[in-house]
Structure formats: structure tokens, C-alpha cells
Design an enzyme around this catalytic site. Structure first.
Site, PDB file in Angstrom:
ATOM      1  N   ALA A  61      28.871   3.485  25.028  1.00  0.00           N
ATOM      2  CA  ALA A  61      28.904   2.208  24.310  1.00  0.00           C
ATOM      3  C   ALA A  61      27.823   2.211  23.237  1.00  0.00           C
ATOM      4  CB  ALA A  61      28.670   1.073  25.294  1.00  0.00           C
ATOM      5  N   GLY A 100      29.888   5.069  28.652  1.00  0.00           N
ATOM      6  CA  GLY A 100      31.245   4.639  28.319  1.00  0.00           C
ATOM      7  C   GLY A 100      32.096   5.797  27.827  1.00  0.00           C
ATOM      8  N   GLU A 103      33.356   7.322  30.908  1.00  0.00           N
ATOM      9  CA  GLU A 103      34.309   6.370  31.516  1.00  0.00           C
ATOM     10  C   GLU A 103      35.655   6.422  30.783  1.00  0.00           C
ATOM     11  OE1 GLU A 103      31.314   3.151  31.257  1.00  0.00           O
ATOM     12  OE2 GLU A 103      31.935   2.710  33.300  1.00  0.00           O
TER      13      GLU A 103
HETATM   14  C1  LIG Z   1      28.016 -10.498  30.631  1.00  0.00           C
HETATM   15  C2  LIG Z   1      28.426  -9.103  30.881  1.00  0.00           C
HETATM   16  C3  LIG Z   1      28.951  -8.506  29.637  1.00  0.00           C
HETATM   17  C4  LIG Z   1      29.218  -7.057  29.850  1.00  0.00           C
HETATM   18  C5  LIG Z   1      29.872  -6.525  28.645  1.00  0.00           C
HETATM   19  C6  LIG Z   1      29.497  -5.104  28.389  1.00  0.00           C
HETATM   20  C7  LIG Z   1      30.573  -4.184  28.740  1.00  0.00           C
HETATM   21  C8  LIG Z   1      30.072  -2.821  28.548  1.00  0.00           C
HETATM   22  C9  LIG Z   1      30.881  -1.872  29.282  1.00  0.00           C
HETATM   23  C10 LIG Z   1      30.516  -0.638  29.459  1.00  0.00           C
HETATM   24  C11 LIG Z   1      29.204  -0.207  29.138  1.00  0.00           C
HETATM   25  C12 LIG Z   1      28.921   1.060  29.015  1.00  0.00           C
HETATM   26  C13 LIG Z   1      27.516   1.326  28.852  1.00  0.00           C
HETATM   27  C14 LIG Z   1      27.180   2.525  28.036  1.00  0.00           C
HETATM   28  O1  LIG Z   1      27.938   3.367  27.663  1.00  0.00           O
HETATM   29  S1  LIG Z   1      25.584   2.495  27.641  1.00  0.00           S
HETATM   30  C15 LIG Z   1      25.378   3.948  26.700  1.00  0.00           C
HETATM   31  C16 LIG Z   1      25.321   5.134  27.566  1.00  0.00           C
HETATM   32  N1  LIG Z   1      25.000   6.279  26.781  1.00  0.00           N
HETATM   33  C17 LIG Z   1      23.786   6.762  26.719  1.00  0.00           C
HETATM   34  O2  LIG Z   1      22.889   6.311  27.353  1.00  0.00           O
HETATM   35  C18 LIG Z   1      23.595   7.927  25.804  1.00  0.00           C
HETATM   36  C19 LIG Z   1      22.475   7.630  24.869  1.00  0.00           C
HETATM   37  N2  LIG Z   1      22.261   8.704  23.930  1.00  0.00           N
HETATM   38  C20 LIG Z   1      21.659   9.860  24.259  1.00  0.00           C
HETATM   39  O3  LIG Z   1      21.295  10.122  25.378  1.00  0.00           O
HETATM   40  C21 LIG Z   1      21.417  10.828  23.147  1.00  0.00           C
HETATM   41  O4  LIG Z   1      21.370  10.103  21.955  1.00  0.00           O
HETATM   42  C22 LIG Z   1      22.475  11.919  23.033  1.00  0.00           C
HETATM   43  C23 LIG Z   1      23.868  11.338  22.965  1.00  0.00           C
HETATM   44  C24 LIG Z   1      22.369  12.874  24.231  1.00  0.00           C
HETATM   45  C25 LIG Z   1      22.222  12.718  21.732  1.00  0.00           C
HETATM   46  O5  LIG Z   1      20.890  13.204  21.747  1.00  0.00           O
HETATM   47  P1  LIG Z   1      20.251  13.827  20.410  1.00  0.00           P
HETATM   48  O6  LIG Z   1      21.166  14.817  19.852  1.00  0.00           O
HETATM   49  O7  LIG Z   1      18.873  14.262  20.791  1.00  0.00           O
HETATM   50  O8  LIG Z   1      20.181  12.653  19.353  1.00  0.00           O
HETATM   51  P2  LIG Z   1      19.384  11.293  19.402  1.00  0.00           P
HETATM   52  O9  LIG Z   1      19.103  10.896  20.784  1.00  0.00           O
HETATM   53  O10 LIG Z   1      18.237  11.393  18.478  1.00  0.00           O
HETATM   54  O11 LIG Z   1      20.467  10.280  18.832  1.00  0.00           O
HETATM   55  C26 LIG Z   1      20.884  10.321  17.486  1.00  0.00           C
HETATM   56  C27 LIG Z   1      21.042   8.921  16.977  1.00  0.00           C
HETATM   57  O12 LIG Z   1      22.123   8.303  17.675  1.00  0.00           O
HETATM   58  C28 LIG Z   1      21.716   7.087  18.250  1.00  0.00           C
HETATM   59  N3  LIG Z   1      22.466   6.893  19.499  1.00  0.00           N
HETATM   60  C29 LIG Z   1      22.669   7.792  20.468  1.00  0.00           C
HETATM   61  N4  LIG Z   1      23.424   7.271  21.427  1.00  0.00           N
HETATM   62  C30 LIG Z   1      23.721   6.016  21.050  1.00  0.00           C
HETATM   63  C31 LIG Z   1      24.477   4.965  21.629  1.00  0.00           C
HETATM   64  N5  LIG Z   1      25.113   5.109  22.802  1.00  0.00           N
HETATM   65  N6  LIG Z   1      24.556   3.801  20.965  1.00  0.00           N
HETATM   66  C32 LIG Z   1      23.941   3.627  19.784  1.00  0.00           C
HETATM   67  N7  LIG Z   1      23.206   4.590  19.168  1.00  0.00           N
HETATM   68  C33 LIG Z   1      23.099   5.767  19.805  1.00  0.00           C
HETATM   69  C34 LIG Z   1      20.246   7.285  18.513  1.00  0.00           C
HETATM   70  O13 LIG Z   1      19.597   6.050  18.628  1.00  0.00           O
HETATM   71  C35 LIG Z   1      19.830   8.063  17.281  1.00  0.00           C
HETATM   72  O14 LIG Z   1      19.701   7.168  16.204  1.00  0.00           O
HETATM   73  P3  LIG Z   1      18.263   6.666  15.750  1.00  0.00           P
HETATM   74  O15 LIG Z   1      17.433   7.896  15.575  1.00  0.00           O
HETATM   75  O16 LIG Z   1      18.542   5.922  14.520  1.00  0.00           O
HETATM   76  O17 LIG Z   1      17.736   5.806  16.849  1.00  0.00           O
END
Ligand SMILES: CCCCCCCC/C=C\C=C\CC(=O)SCCNC(=O)CCNC(=O)[C@H](O)C(C)(C)COP(=O)(O)OP(=O)(O)OC[C@H]1O[C@@H](n2cnc3c(N)ncnc32)[C@H](O)[C@@H]1OP(=O)(O)O
Length: 716
Positions: A61, A100, A103
Site C-alpha cells: 500500500a 499489500g 496480499e
Molecule cells: C479505519 C481502517 C481503515 C483501513 C484502511 C486501510 C486498508 C489498507 C489495507 C491494506 C494495507 C496494507 C498495508 C501495506 O501494504 S503497508 C506497506 C507495506 N510495505 C512495506 O512496508 C514496504 C516498504 N518499503 C520498503 O521496505 C522498501 O522501500 C523496499 C520496497 C524494500 C525498497 O527498498 P529500497 O530499494 O532500499 O528503496 P527505498 O526504501 O529507499 O524506497 C524508495 C522510495 O520508495 C518509497 N516507498 C517504498 N515503499 C513505499 C510504500 N509502500 N509506500 C510509499 N512509498 C514507498 C520510499 O519512501 C522511498 O522514497 P523516499 O526516499 O522519497 O522516502
């Protein structure tokens, strides 16, 4: 966005397109929903392949969306529609399928992964749970026990482990998309019933109740007040005890209790802050995006004490060749044995290390590009080493000092190229701890800072660039925290009471347990050098005052008694024997404190837990504001990342500066004023100018502090 093409062989290809990690933003969810309907409606399409562009399936997500109102199609109905569809959908997983993203893949009927891909459900690390069916589908796919492990730890799983667990159906070393398309063609038209995970029954341990109870106990012990791990256990438990639809309902309820929680906000703040600190800058204008790091292939480590050994191991594991230097053969042999043992212990399943050489001859450093000095923490000794290094190393060698707080500029001044000197403050054990403070002096060049920051990243550390002052950021802020803990003992508290308050707040160990673990003599030596105790103290000076302010000699008195902590079997606590780890409250310490108070005419009082927390934490936070005022840290995120990764600050509380904002800056100011009024001889309790200014600016969100900081700095 999601792109749609129909390719030969009656396959619809849906490509997630949201760089860099194809996060499931509202636009992407809309794109998937629309393209899937198109594929289902198209009679020519027999099967669908879902993939992500730029080598990543999906990072989950879009975390940025969580801060605002959620709009666009929901993930749950979207994934349900994929699973329920009559046309097979194959996920082609490259790069990552996380949260997500996984998922989504679990809603697909088949999963083909590249052998270098990683999958996982890391929501727990963001204070959430996998609420798009992850807690219900994964146990039905791989069994309750394995699913619980993945969901409560949030760990990333390699493609090989994912295959073993049964998360993915097939691995490929080649063209993932090509293999997935071919596979989709081969299974088109086959029945999908058993491929719909929601229809399966999860494999559960025989004694389910005690299994789940045990899991709750375990996560509570591990998570220290964090809500998400417990909610994860409950949601996975629902997969075992309820039909799918009711399990989903339970998943949603539990997610609702977490989604807007302070802990989720704190953890998501940590996620973005960890990335923000990589975009460093210095007051002199050096920046991450303009300074080019030098490649480092060969390095040297000077001094093979505990820190030097860990640093050498870290470098070797990053594939860097290391020359390890000690002063004499005996020390060298001890270092060699220790480094070899560490490498052997960490060898299983690791890649190849860089070559390693041991020597007592500094002349062997002529070939290295970078040196990390890790000798005894004594400025005179380090200066001597830097003079020698400057004489033997090529002029363009980057010279780093591993110091926890000594003046980097004084060391730079001993060399031919002061612009190539920086501090690299590792945290012990250096091959384990994730934090690296990179300390730039007034003359450190952009390339020197960039190289040290880049090296930290290569070593798998979170590197934070900080300015040069006694203790840098972390240890400078620790000083007032420790001082308050000692003052609280004088006023009536016991070490275990202070520790309990801090541990209930979420620290893995309270301040006195940590002191016993690290050794009380470390601080004693520093205080002696600073003239606060020992022969340097002016005759006739009161034991409880130094340099015009309140001082507590309690830790010095303990050291004088030979109570140096775990290594001597006694410190603030009592241990079974030297080196033992289990701390027991010590009646000796209690009567020692009683006598001390009597001797100094101090009336002991019952110190409330709230006061313990406020005095220790707000003193530390107040120093954090001063660090920002002085430009030693660029922003609050730098401080918070240092504390979360280096000092055991509970991550679900976001770091000290985030915590201040969460409590309310006006409250922190008010309490500091209160305590400073009660203890006017403790200057650290006097609220900082920046804190006052932030409160006067209307308590802006932490993301806006930098603007106020800039204004305050320009006026100082
Ligand atoms: C009232 C109740 C309401 C409920 C409604 C909600 C319903 C929601 C339903 C489902 C929810 C699902 C939850 C999720 O999916 S939460 C997200 C889970 N994913 C993660 O935790 C992964 C996070 N990302 C990472 O671990 C890493 O970024 C990775 C993908 C492994 C890549 O690593 P790397 O190559 O080292 O690159 P960076 O970490 O530097 O990332 C590059 C930039 O991308 C941005 N980023 C990464 N992931 C996300 C993301 N999921 N969302 C938004 N942005 C993301 C990261 O911030 C970097 O950008 P910046 O440098 O500008 O910060």
C-alpha cells in the site's frame, strides 16, 4: 496506474506502474480494478498475468496515503475480485512483493517469482497488520505457525524460502514475465477452486489455544508495549478459529484499532525518517546529491579491541579487503583469534568476504583507500595515531576515527589532509548494531562525508551525518538523561524503580542496567578527564557541585568501591558473579544510597513514575532541541533515527523529538519549566530557545520544524 495489453496466446498482461516500488496508490488500485474488469470481459482473454514495472512487483500500500483520508477502490474488494474471477491470474514477482503487494499476489491463483525476489508482510513494522486478507489467506496457504512468524516479525523472505514455505509456486532464474506468460497459457481453462486460498482450511498446531497463548506471551515480551504484534496474533488466530468471511471482519476490526493510532504514526514516521537521513547536508553546503563518494576496495582498521574487531568484520562482510593493525604481536594474535571466531560464527549462509591481513607494521597501509582508527578512547593516543597515519598513508587516504565523542577537528589538525578526516562513530557490537554517526568537522570535505555515508550504507548501517561537538548527537543528549537518573537516586528513587519506569516506556533496558552492561568505568574515565572527579577536582569543592552546577558523585563512588557493573559481578545491581547477566536489586546499593542521603542531609521522598519519565526524557529531549539550535543535527529526524537505531529508544514511540511532538511541545515546555524552577542548579532543565520558539509558533507538526529551526539559527 496499471497498463493493460493483450499479448499473443490469449493472455492479458496487467503491469503496475508507479515508480519506484509500484506502491498501491489510489490510482494504481483504480488501474488494477479497471484493467481486471476489461480482461474478464474480453472473450479473447483466457488468462491474466500481473506484474510490476522496473523490476519490482509491488512494495505494498502507498504509505504516504495513510496520513490523509483514504479514497479510491479498496484493496480488499479488489483482491477478492481477482480471486473470485473465472480466469486464472498469475502473479509474476520480481524485486519485492511486500505488504499489500504480497496480499495482491495471494489473491492471484498462481505465483511465479524470480530467484532474487523477496516477499513479506512487513505491516507490523509500520504499526499495522496485513488487512487486505493477508492474515486470513497466508495461514491458509502455509499453515498457521509459519504465517504467524512472518506476520508478527514482518521479515522479508527470500524467493528460495518462499518456495519452500509454499508461498510461491515456481522460481525462475531467467525472464520472470516470459515464464509466467508461458505458465498462464499452460493452465488456462483448468479449474480454479483449490487455487482460491479463501476456500482452504489452514493447517493448525494440535493444541491451538496454548499455541496462540504462547505466541501472545512471546510478542508481548519482544514488543514491549507495541500494539501491532499482538493484533497480528489475534488476526491470525481468527483465521484458525473462524470461517473466512468472519476472519476478514475480525482482521478489519483489528486494523481499525491500529490504523490511526499514535504508534502507527510513529512507526511510519520512522520509515520515512530512515530514508530522509540519507539525503544529508552540512552547514557548509555539502549535500548527498552533489558530493560523489569515493569507491572503497581496501581499508585498514587500527586497534583490535572490541570495537575494532566488529568494524573489521563489518568491512569484510561488505566485501572490502581489510588490513588489521595492532601495536604488538600479542595483541595482534588476540585480535586475530577474535576476528576469526566472529567471522566463523557469522559465516553460515553468508556471501564471500574480502581478504583479511593482520600486521603490526603501519607501512602496510600504503595501499589502502580508507583507514578506521579504533584505538583506546583517549585524545592524546588518537592524536599520536593520526600523526603516524598521516605520515605513512598516501595523502588522499580517507582517515576516520571511531570515537564516541572526542573532537574530530583536533585529530584532523594532526594530519596533512584535514579535509579527509571524519568521525565514524560505530555502536557496539559494531558488526551488529545498525547505527553509524558520521561526524564532519569544520574542514571535512564533501567527498569525505559522502564516502563515509556511502560506506555506512554498504555495511548495512543507517548512517546519519552530524556535526562535531562533545558527544556528537547521541552521547551529548545522553548526558543530561544519565544525570537526571543519578539525581533521582539522590532524591529517593532506587535504580530498579528508575529502570522499571523506562522499561515500561519501552526501552529494552533501563539506564542503570545499561550502565552495568557497558561498564561504569567508561563514564568514570571521561569524568576524570573532564576534571569532574579524581585528582583534578579543586580542593574544598563540594562533592555535589561542579563548575557551578549540581553534580552527583554517585557513579564515581560506586567505581571507587570496585563496582564496575556486570564485569565485576556488581554495579548498580548484583550479579551471580563477574560476567553474569541477570541483574538483581542489591541491598548493598539501597543502604549505600541511604547512607549517602544521610551524609548529605537529603530527605528521601517517594519519586512518582511520571516524574522519573519526565525528568529523564525531557532533559534528553531538551538537549535535542539545543543540538538542533547549534546545527549539530540538521533536523529532528536525524536525532530520532540515532536514538531508535543506536540507543534502544522504542521505535513505536518514534524517537525523542517525535515523542515531544506527540506529547505536545507546550506540555514538554511546561514540565521543563516546572522542574527547572524546582532545581535551578540543573541548567539542562532550562527550556531551550528552540523549544520556546516552536511552542510560540503554535506547535507545528514535526515535518515543519526545519523552517523554525532555520529562523532560530539565523538569529543566534
Ligand atoms: C479505519 C481502517 C481503515 C483501513 C484502511 C486501510 C486498508 C489498507 C489495507 C491494506 C494495507 C496494507 C498495508 C501495506 O501494504 S503497508 C506497506 C507495506 N510495505 C512495506 O512496508 C514496504 C516498504 N518499503 C520498503 O521496505 C522498501 O522501500 C523496499 C520496497 C524494500 C525498497 O527498498 P529500497 O530499494 O532500499 O528503496 P527505498 O526504501 O529507499 O524506497 C524508495 C522510495 O520508495 C518509497 N516507498 C517504498 N515503499 C513505499 C510504500 N509502500 N509506500 C510509499 N512509498 C514507498 C520510499 O519512501 C522511498 O522514497 P523516499 O526516499 O522519497 O522516502
Amino acid at each position: 496506474m496499471a497498463r493493460y495489453v493483450r499479448i499473443p496466446g490469449s493472455i492479458a498482461l496487467i503491469t503496475l506502474a508507479n515508480p519506484p516500488v509500484n506502491a498501491l496508490s489510489a490510482a494504481v488500485r483504480r488501474g488494477i480494478t479497471e484493467t481486471l474488469s476489461r480482461a474478464i470481459a474480453d472473450p479473447e482473454v483466457k488468462a491474466v498475468v500481473l506484474c510490476g514495472e522496473n523490476g519490482n512487483f509491488c512494495g505494498g500500500a502507498d504509505i504516504k496515503e495513510f496520513a490523509g483520508p483514504m479514497s479510491g477502490p479498496g484493496l480488499v474488494p479488489m483482491i477478492d475480485a481477482i480471486e473470485a474471477g473465472e480466469k486464472p491470474v498469475v502473479a509474476a514477482i520480481e524485486g519485492v512483493a511486500l505488504g499489500g503487494g504480497l496480499e495482491l499476489a495471494l489473491g492471484c491463483h498462481y505465483r511465479i517469482a524470480h530467484c532474487k525476489a523477496r516477499v513479506g508482510l512487513p505491516e507490523v513494522t509500520l504499526g499495522l497488520l496485513p488487512a487486505a486478507g493477508g492474515t486470513q489467506r497466508l495461514p491458509r496457504l502455509i499453515g498457521l505457525s509459519a504465517a504467524l512468524d512472518l506476520i508478527t516479525t514482518g521479515r522479508h523472505v527470500s524467493a528460495q524460502e518462499a518456495l519452500q514455505l509454499g508461498i510461491v509456486d515456481r522460481l525462475t532464474e531467467g525472464d520472470t514475465l516470459g515464464v509466467a506468460v508461458e505458465f498462464a497459457q499452460s493452465i488456462a481453462g483448468q479449474p480454479l477452486g483449490s487455487r482460491r486460498l479463501s476456500t482452504r482450511t489452514p493447517a493448525c498446531p494440535a493444541d491451538l489455544d496454548s499455541f496462540l497463548q504462547g505466541a501472545l506471551v512471546q510478542v508481548r515480551r519482544r514488543a514491549r508495549g507495541a500494539m501491532a504484534p499482538e493484533a497480528c496474533v489475534r488476526a491470525v488466530g481468527a483465521a484458525a478459529t473462524l470461517p473466512y468471511s468472519q476472519g476478514m471482519q475480525r482482521e478489519q476490526e483489528l486494523m481499525a484499532s491500529l490504523f490511526r493510532s499514535a504508534q502507527a504514526r510513529a512507526l511510519q514516521y520512522c520509515f520515512f525518517s530512515q530514508r530522509l537521513v540519507g539525503r544529508w547536508s552540512t552547514p557548509s553546503g555539502a549535500r548527498w546529491d552533489s558530493a560523489e563518494p569515493r569507491p572503497i576496495r581496501r581499508a585498514a582498521v587500527i586497534g583490535l579491541g572490541t570495537m575494532g574487531r566488529g568494524i573489521a568484520v563489518s568491512l569484510l562482510q561488505a566485501g572490502i579487503a581489510v588490513v588489521a593493525v595492532e601495536t604488538d604481536e600479542q595483541q595482534l594474535e588476540a585480535g586475530r583469534r577474535a576476528v576469526t571466531a566472529l567471522l566463523e560464527r557469522r559465516a553460515q549462509g553468508r556471501g564471500s568476504e574480502g581478504p583479511l591481513r593482520f600486521t603490526t607494521d603501519l607501512q602496510q597501509l600504503r595501499q589502502v583507500e580508507l583507514v578506521i582508527e579504533a584505538v583506546f578512547e583517549d585524545l592524546a593516543v588518537k592524536k599520536q595515531v593520526f600523526r603516524q597515519l598521516s605520515a605513512v598513508c598516501p595523502a588522499d587516504t580517507l582517515l576516520c576515527t571511531n570515537t564516541s565523542g572526542l573532537d574530530v577537528e583536533q585529530l584532523a589538525a594532526c594530519t596533512r589532509s584535514p579535509e579527509l578526516v571524519v568521525g565514524t562513530h560505530f555502536f557496539g557490537p559494531a558488526h551488529v548494531m545498525k547505527l553509524l554517526e558520521v561526524v564532519y568537522g569544520p574542514r571535512s570535505s564533501p567527498v569525505a562525508v559522502a564516502t563515509a555515508m556511502h560506506l555506512g550504507k554498504r555495511l548495512g548501517k543507517v548512517s546519519v551525518a552530524v556535526g562535531n561537538c562533545p558527544g556528537f548527537v547521541g552521547n551529548r543528549m545522553l548526558k543530561p538523561y544519565l544525570e537526571q537518573a543519578h539525581f533521582l537516586l539522590e532524591e529517593g528513587a532506587a535504580p530498579e524503580q528508575v529502570d522499571q519506569a523506562l522499561e515500561e516506556f519501552g526501552f529494552a533496558m533501563g539506564v542503570f542496567r545499561v550502565a552495568d552492561l557497558s561498564g561504569l568505568d567508561v563514564g568514570w574515565r571521561v569524568r576524570k578527564e573532564a576534571g569532574l572527579t579524581g585528582p583534578g577536582v579543586a580542593p574544598g569543592e563540594s562533592p555535589r557541585r561542579r563548575q557551578g552546577r549540581r553534580y552527583s558523585p554517585l557513579p564515581d563512588l560506586l567505581c571507587e568501591q570496585g563496582r564496575l557493573g556486570q564485569k565485576t559481578g556488581r554495579g548498580w545491581y548484583l550479579y551471580e558473579g563477574p560476567g553474569a547477566r541477570e541483574a538483581r536489586p542489591d541491598p548493598w546499593t539501597h543502604s549505600f544510597l541511604q547512607q549517602y542521603r544521610q551524609q548529605h542531609g537529603l530527605q528521601p521522598r517517594a519519586v512518582p513514575q511520571q516524574e522519573v519519565l519526565e525528568r529523564c526524557l525531557y532533559a534528553l529531549i531538551n538537549e535535542g532541541f539545543r543540538v538542533l539550535e547549534d546545527g549539530i543535527a540538521t533536523g529532528p529526524e536525524d536525532i530520532d533515527i540515532i536514538y531508535v537505531f543506536g540507543y534502544g529508544w522504542p521505535r513505536h514511540r518514534g524517537g525523542p523529538m517525535f515523542h515531544a511532538g506527540a506529547v505536545g511541545l507546550a506540555t514538554v515546555l511546561d514540565r521543563l519549566e516546572h522542574y527547572h524552577h524546582a532545581h535551578p542548579d540543573i541548567p539542562n532543565l532550562q527550556p531551550s530557545a528552540l523549544l520556546r520558539r516552536l511552542v510560540a509558533s503554535g506547535n507545528p507538526p514535526i515535518q515543519k520544524w526545519r523552517e523554525v529551526i532555520r529562523r532560530v539559527r539565523s538569529q543566534l
